[in-house]
Design a protein around this motif. Structure first.
Motif, PDB file in Angstrom:
ATOM      1  N   UNK A 352       0.835  -1.202   0.000  1.00  0.00           N
ATOM      2  CA  UNK A 352       0.000   0.000   0.000  1.00  0.00           C
ATOM      3  C   UNK A 352       0.870   1.252   0.000  1.00  0.00           C
ATOM      4  N   UNK A 353       1.909   1.258   0.825  1.00  0.00           N
ATOM      5  CA  UNK A 353       2.776   2.436   0.915  1.00  0.00           C
ATOM      6  C   UNK A 353       3.408   2.763  -0.434  1.00  0.00           C
ATOM      7  N   UNK A 354       3.869   1.738  -1.146  1.00  0.00           N
ATOM      8  CA  UNK A 354       4.511   1.981  -2.440  1.00  0.00           C
ATOM      9  C   UNK A 354       3.492   2.436  -3.488  1.00  0.00           C
ATOM     10  N   UNK A 355       2.328   1.810  -3.513  1.00  0.00           N
ATOM     11  CA  UNK A 355       1.314   2.203  -4.498  1.00  0.00           C
ATOM     12  C   UNK A 355       0.818   3.618  -4.255  1.00  0.00           C
ATOM     13  N   UNK A 356       0.689   3.999  -2.987  1.00  0.00           N
ATOM     14  CA  UNK A 356       0.265   5.365  -2.679  1.00  0.00           C
ATOM     15  C   UNK A 356       1.302   6.393  -3.109  1.00  0.00           C
ATOM     16  N   UNK A 357       2.564   5.975  -3.133  1.00  0.00           N
ATOM     17  CA  UNK A 357       3.638   6.884  -3.533  1.00  0.00           C
ATOM     18  C   UNK A 357       3.795   6.963  -5.048  1.00  0.00           C
ATOM     19  N   UNK A 358       3.192   6.032  -5.778  1.00  0.00           N
ATOM     20  CA  UNK A 358       3.347   5.996  -7.229  1.00  0.00           C
ATOM     21  C   UNK A 358       2.387   6.967  -7.906  1.00  0.00           C
TER      22      UNK A 358
END
Length: 366
Positions: A352-358
């Motif tokens: 989730x953290x990575x997708x939110x940053x993308x």
């Protein structure tokens, strides 16, 4: 474009449930929002007055995120949840009411920054309890505190520790009791009342339910339980919280029957990651689907699908390839997937953290 679905009302319900739980147990808590990387849409959607009214503070490990939080809600109390880099002392004092600290040099810089701004900056000093991450060594605690108490614009409001994050050292009763005893030692030595003993994170929550936490532990820093409904100690649902709070949908942009074994000379110049294959399958084929996201968006190990017919083939910067076997519906015999269909994935915290940053992933709030 692939989509991350965020169930905002479920997350808000989790936060309210945790607030009631902590209030019942005479514990204050800080909501840690770093998984959202300071996304203003999230801050507006989730941190409504009815949600934040029983939260001590909202925390993040990035100054840009705290700055965004200030812009969205100037009155909310903020906490910087990792030891700051001393070069950013001015910004820490500007955007954080409280910070966690373990460096004497940095705290002195924070004092200077607070003096310039005519503020008093509050700090919680972190103690090393075996996790080997941030924290003052236990042999140095008294000398450390003695110097901090002399600073004019720093108010020491507590003592804290961080367990379970790097090596996974469990926050046992004995570990937390050590923290409590250090608080008592400091209070007695310097005649200072440390308001908070901040020994809890999501991994520590089950100890409260089991009544196996020292009564002096009165402050928790919670992220994962609020947003995912679980305690990482056993990776299980906690206290009837919602766990289905995020879903990830990717689009099939190509679906063809292709060979299992790649054809050609293989070198090490590729930028992608692939699964192993058996050279004996050189004549075999299966249906391969290409999805519209890649390793710039998320690590493949942080997502999974419940469809047992799907297996990983490979991933590059912007595309993921999966094997869908014969691509047949077992009941009807018709094709199971086609171009334009979506594949649903579940995610862990880092996913989730990575997708939110993308910036290449749509974020949809429901």
């Amino acid at each position: 474009m692939a989509e991350l679905i965020i169930y905002a009302e479920r997350i808000k319900s989790n936060i309210k449930t945790l607030s009631s739980f902590f209030e019942k147990n005479n514990i204050e808590w800080s909501l840690v929002t770093k998984v959202f990387s300071g996304d203003k849409t999230f801050l507006k959607a989730i941190l409504t007055p009815d949600v934040t009214k029983k939260i001590n503070s909202v925390g993040d490990s990035r100054l840009t995120s705290l700055r965004n939080l200030r812009e969205v809600n100037p009155n909310i109390r903020t906490i910087y949840i990792k030891p700051p880099a001393n070069i950013y002392a001015d910004d820490v004092v500007e955007y954080a009411d409280i910070s966690l600290n373990s460096s004497l040099t940095t705290i002195k810089r924070l004092n200077e920054a607070a003096k310039k701004k005519k503020k008093t900056h509050q700090i919680i000093i972190m103690i090393e309890l075996g996790e080997l991450r941030e924290g003052v060594k236990r042999d140095d605690i008294l000398g450390f505190y003695e110097q901090i108490f002399e600073l004019s614009n720093i108010e020491v409001i507590g003592i804290g520790s961080n367990l379970g994050c790097m090596y996974g050292v469990e926050p046992t009763y004995d570990k937390l009791l050590q923290l409590s005893l250090y608080k008592e030692l400091i209070s007695a030595k310097f005649n200072k009342d440390l308001k908070y003993v901040s020994g809890g994170t999501s991994i520590t929550l089950p100890l409260i339910e089991n009544k196996s936490i020292p009564k002096e532990i009165n402050h928790f820093r919670i992220g994962e339980a609020a947003f995912f409904g679980i305690s990482p100690l056993e990776n299980k649902q906690f206290h009837n919280l919602y766990t289905e709070t995020f879903e990830f949908y990717a689009n099939i942009i190509e679906l063809e029957e292709k060979k299992i074994v790649p054809d050609g000379v293989i070198n090490e110049a590729n930028i992608g990651h692939t699964t192993d294959y058996n050279e004996n399958d050189v004549q075999e084929t299966s249906y391969k689907a290409i999805l519209d996201f890649g390793m710039l968006d998320v690590d493949k190990n942080d997502i999974h699908t419940d469809d047992t017919d799907i297996s990983f083939v490979g991933i590059t910067s912007d595309m993921l390839v999966i094997d869908v076997g014969l691509n047949k519906n077992k009941k009807t015999g018709k094709p199971k997937y086609k171009v334009g269909d979506k594949i649903k994935f579940k995610l862990n915290y880092m996913g989730v953290a990575r997708l939110l940053s993308s910036k290449f992933i749509d974020k949809i709030y429901r």
